[in-house]
Write an enzyme that holds these catalytic residues in place. Structure first.
Site, PDB file in Angstrom:
ATOM      1  N   LYS A 115      11.269 -64.763  32.969  1.00  0.00           N
ATOM      2  CA  LYS A 115      10.757 -64.097  31.769  1.00  0.00           C
ATOM      3  C   LYS A 115       9.247 -63.873  31.825  1.00  0.00           C
ATOM      4  CE  LYS A 115      14.351 -66.074  28.810  1.00  0.00           C
ATOM      5  NZ  LYS A 115      15.395 -65.068  28.836  1.00  0.00           N
ATOM      6  N   GLU A 199       6.206 -68.115  22.203  1.00  0.00           N
ATOM      7  CA  GLU A 199       6.352 -66.766  21.702  1.00  0.00           C
ATOM      8  C   GLU A 199       6.419 -66.841  20.193  1.00  0.00           C
ATOM      9  OE1 GLU A 199       8.967 -64.098  24.471  1.00  0.00           O
ATOM     10  OE2 GLU A 199      10.081 -64.457  22.632  1.00  0.00           O
ATOM     11  N   HIS A 234      22.772 -68.166  20.190  1.00  0.00           N
ATOM     12  CA  HIS A 234      21.975 -67.128  20.845  1.00  0.00           C
ATOM     13  C   HIS A 234      22.781 -66.339  21.862  1.00  0.00           C
ATOM     14  CE1 HIS A 234      18.430 -68.698  18.946  1.00  0.00           C
ATOM     15  NE2 HIS A 234      18.488 -69.841  19.591  1.00  0.00           N
ATOM     16  N   ARG A 291      21.786 -56.143  36.043  1.00  0.00           N
ATOM     17  CA  ARG A 291      23.203 -56.112  36.445  1.00  0.00           C
ATOM     18  C   ARG A 291      23.995 -55.345  35.400  1.00  0.00           C
ATOM     19  NH1 ARG A 291      24.686 -59.357  32.271  1.00  0.00           N
ATOM     20  NH2 ARG A 291      23.237 -61.021  31.809  1.00  0.00           N
TER      21      ARG A 291
HETATM   22  P1  ADP Z   1      18.555 -65.442  27.245  1.00  0.00           P
HETATM   23  O1  ADP Z   1      17.968 -64.935  28.526  1.00  0.00           O
HETATM   24  O2  ADP Z   1      18.774 -66.913  27.253  1.00  0.00           O
HETATM   25  O3  ADP Z   1      19.758 -64.665  26.808  1.00  0.00           O
HETATM   26  P2  ADP Z   1      16.846 -63.936  25.455  1.00  0.00           P
HETATM   27  O4  ADP Z   1      15.389 -63.897  25.613  1.00  0.00           O
HETATM   28  O5  ADP Z   1      17.615 -62.729  25.943  1.00  0.00           O
HETATM   29  O6  ADP Z   1      17.421 -65.250  26.145  1.00  0.00           O
HETATM   30  O7  ADP Z   1      17.194 -64.194  23.929  1.00  0.00           O
HETATM   31  C1  ADP Z   1      18.520 -64.437  23.474  1.00  0.00           C
HETATM   32  C2  ADP Z   1      18.552 -64.422  21.961  1.00  0.00           C
HETATM   33  O8  ADP Z   1      17.648 -65.412  21.423  1.00  0.00           O
HETATM   34  C3  ADP Z   1      18.105 -63.125  21.313  1.00  0.00           C
HETATM   35  O9  ADP Z   1      19.130 -62.176  21.245  1.00  0.00           O
HETATM   36  C4  ADP Z   1      17.660 -63.610  19.938  1.00  0.00           C
HETATM   37  O10 ADP Z   1      18.777 -63.832  19.125  1.00  0.00           O
HETATM   38  C5  ADP Z   1      17.012 -64.940  20.241  1.00  0.00           C
HETATM   39  N1  ADP Z   1      15.535 -64.809  20.476  1.00  0.00           N
HETATM   40  C6  ADP Z   1      14.900 -64.714  21.667  1.00  0.00           C
HETATM   41  N2  ADP Z   1      13.564 -64.609  21.509  1.00  0.00           N
HETATM   42  C7  ADP Z   1      13.326 -64.620  20.186  1.00  0.00           C
HETATM   43  C8  ADP Z   1      12.142 -64.543  19.376  1.00  0.00           C
HETATM   44  N3  ADP Z   1      10.924 -64.446  19.896  1.00  0.00           N
HETATM   45  N4  ADP Z   1      12.302 -64.586  18.038  1.00  0.00           N
HETATM   46  C9  ADP Z   1      13.533 -64.716  17.480  1.00  0.00           C
HETATM   47  N5  ADP Z   1      14.661 -64.803  18.174  1.00  0.00           N
HETATM   48  C10 ADP Z   1      14.588 -64.760  19.517  1.00  0.00           C
END
Ligand code: ADP
Length: 492
Positions: A115, A199, A234, A291
């Site tokens: 990330k 974040e 999530h 992917r």
């Molecule tokens: P992963 O790679 O584990 O799937 P992501 O960064 O794609 O993680 O985030 C997955 C989920 O987590 C998002 O769809 C959202 O619901 C929540 N999320 C991630 N970052 C944030 C943020 N900064 N604020 C609020 N929710 C977040």
């Protein structure tokens, strides 16, 4: 390309093989002990046994998979999603052995798999980012300073995180030190990499992602958005395309941003750029998945484009045969992921055998699955059984189709997320389009689900009783006393 090995199992292995077959390409399946009888093994033209059931000895064993491809003379490997699909070393090993990897170059996988590296890569492209820091942090004094600058709540995230794991919300300064410590040790244990960053925690966001396609000739297009805000832990459970709330302007802006992200990592193939959208309709880059995505069918239905076919064509160095202007959204598609999980019990995995498994079918219903009646659900892998997808002329039609399809989908022997899917489709927050990633927390309880089903059972019982009373006279109920007739017959 005459033969492809599919380095995966379950619904996605079958789904990829179907397109390959349609294109006149032969397929090779790989399988573990637990999957000996699986439909993907029978469907393929050839199948290679990898080893014991645990993933590490089968679907994650790079050497075994590459050897299987060499042995069967497969010219390409499609990794599907999960397993080795986002493993840069695997992509490299495949290519080194003269086999084509159906996916992006190892560099793009590596950059977007981290990330922080991803944030760094897109920095110069004017992509809106969630406010936060761009490097790993261990110093708690610095972390406190930064959190105060960003403003609470903040989110601690693992740089190598995935699958919704490794995230911690911190609402007060006093909790920060302890949560950081926990997040670092969790990240180390789960991903072998303890780097975490901070974040801004976006309250009530929607998860909206853009599908992109990039060929080896420098053409990059986007295929609009998928709304994936209905999540538990999530992780997505219900997805749709298009989103109920995007305006054409935001759609275009997000699409253009996604194309820039793809450009930033020299992307090739099908990929997904994820964004969060806040209440004021500001969107922020979250990450890129390098992917095919689980929820790709909803995009296929609204665009009429087979994404696996495009992946294969791109791997054959073909130019994309359409432009951005050729693409448009037609109709509405909805997907419910059918997990072997119990929504009545905190979505915990449900283990067992598919004693009854009756598929729904009909116009507007697509079912991507990889199991059959009588099969046991192996505990070694992801607990997703199937994806139930509906397609209608508009959102309302797709939702109604989904409700009907769920009621026709009969699964006995294990609990699944199907009742939860129905709950979502019937909930006012969902039907009105006014929801966010906290749908489960805000609206869902097992009691409500029970109530809904209790109510349905009561109605079914009352209808049964009414019919019985109305037709009692006409009904010939079995007489359990031995009749003369049967006595006579048995004497014969
Ligand atoms: P992963 O790679 O584990 O799937 P992501 O960064 O794609 O993680 O985030 C997955 C989920 O987590 C998002 O769809 C959202 O619901 C929540 N999320 C991630 N970052 C944030 C943020 N900064 N604020 C609020 N929710 C977040």
């Amino acid at each position: 390309m005459k033969k492809i090995l599919v380095a995966n199992r379950g619904e996605i292995a079958l789904r990829i093989m179907r397109t390959a077959q349609k294109m006149g390409i032969k397929t090779v399946a790989v399988y573990s002990d637990a999957d000996r009888e699986s439909p993907h093994v029978r469907f393929a033209d050839e199948a290679v046994h990898l080893g014991n059931s645990p993933s590490s000895e089968s679907y994650l064993d790079m050497d075994k998979i590459v050897n299987a491809a060499l042995h069967t003379k497969a010219e390409a490997i499609h990794p599907g999603y999960g397993f080795l699909s986002e493993n840069a070393a695997f992509a490299q090993l495949v290519t080194k052995n003269g086999i084509s990897f159906i996916g992006p170059k190892p560099h793009a996988i590596e950059v977007m798999g981290d990330k922080l590296a991803a944030k760094e890569a897109v920095k110069g492209y004017n992509i809106p980012m969630v406010p936060g820091i761009e490097e790993a942090i261990t110093d708690i004094v610095l972390a406190k300073k930064i959190s105060q600058k960003i403003g609470f709540p903040v989110l601690i995230k693992a740089s190598a995180g995935g699958g919704g794991k490794g995230m911690r919300v911190v609402r007060h300064l006093s909790e920060l030190a302890e949560q950081m410590e926990r997040a670092i040790s969790e990240a180390k244990a789960a991903f072998g990499n303890g780097s975490v960053f901070l974040e801004k925690y976006i309250e009530s966001p929607r998860h909206i992602e853009i599908q992109v396609l990039a060929d080896t000739h420098g053409n990059i297009l986007h295929l609009f958005e998928r709304e994936c805000s209905i999540q538990r832990r999530h992780q997505k459970v219900v997805e749709e395309a298009p989103s109920a709330i995007l305006t054409p302007e935001i759609r275009t802006a997000m699409g253009e941003a996604a194309v820039k992200v793809a450009k930033a990592c020299d992307y090739v193939g099908a990929g997904t750029v994820e964004f969060l959208l806040d209440r004021e309709n500001n969107f922020y880059f979250l990450e890129m998945n390098t992917r095919l995505q689980v929820e790709h069918p909803v995009t296929e239905l609204i665009t009429g484009i087979d994404l696996v076919e495009q992946q294969i064509k791109i791997a054959r160095n073909e130019k994309l045969a359409f432009t951005q202007e050729d693409l448009s959204i037609k109709g509405h598609a909805l997907e419910v992921r059918v997990y072997a999980e119990d929504p009545m019990n905190n979505f915990l995995p449900s283990i067992g055998t598919l004693e009854i498994y009756k598929r729904p079918s009909g116009e507007g219903i697509r079912l991507d699955d990889g199991f059959e009646e009588g099969m046991a659900i192996p505990m070694y892998y992801d607990p997703m059984l199937a994806k139930l997808i509906t397609y209608g002329k508009d959102r309302e039609e797709a939702i109604q189709l989904m409700i009907r399809a769920i009621s026709k989908f009969k699964i006995k022997g294990i609990s699944t997320t199907l009742p939860f899917g129905k709950f979502v489709c019937e909930h006012e927050a969902f039907t009105s389009g006014n929801f966010d990633t906290h749908f489960v927390k805000n609206y869902f309880t097992p009691e409500l689900l029970n109530e809904q089903y209790g109510q349905e059972r009561k109605i079914a019982a009352l209808v049964g009783l009414k019919l019985f009373l109305e037709h009692k006279e006409k009904l010939k109920l079995p007489d359990y006393k031995i009749s003369n007739w049967s006595l006579k017959r048995s004497k014969k």
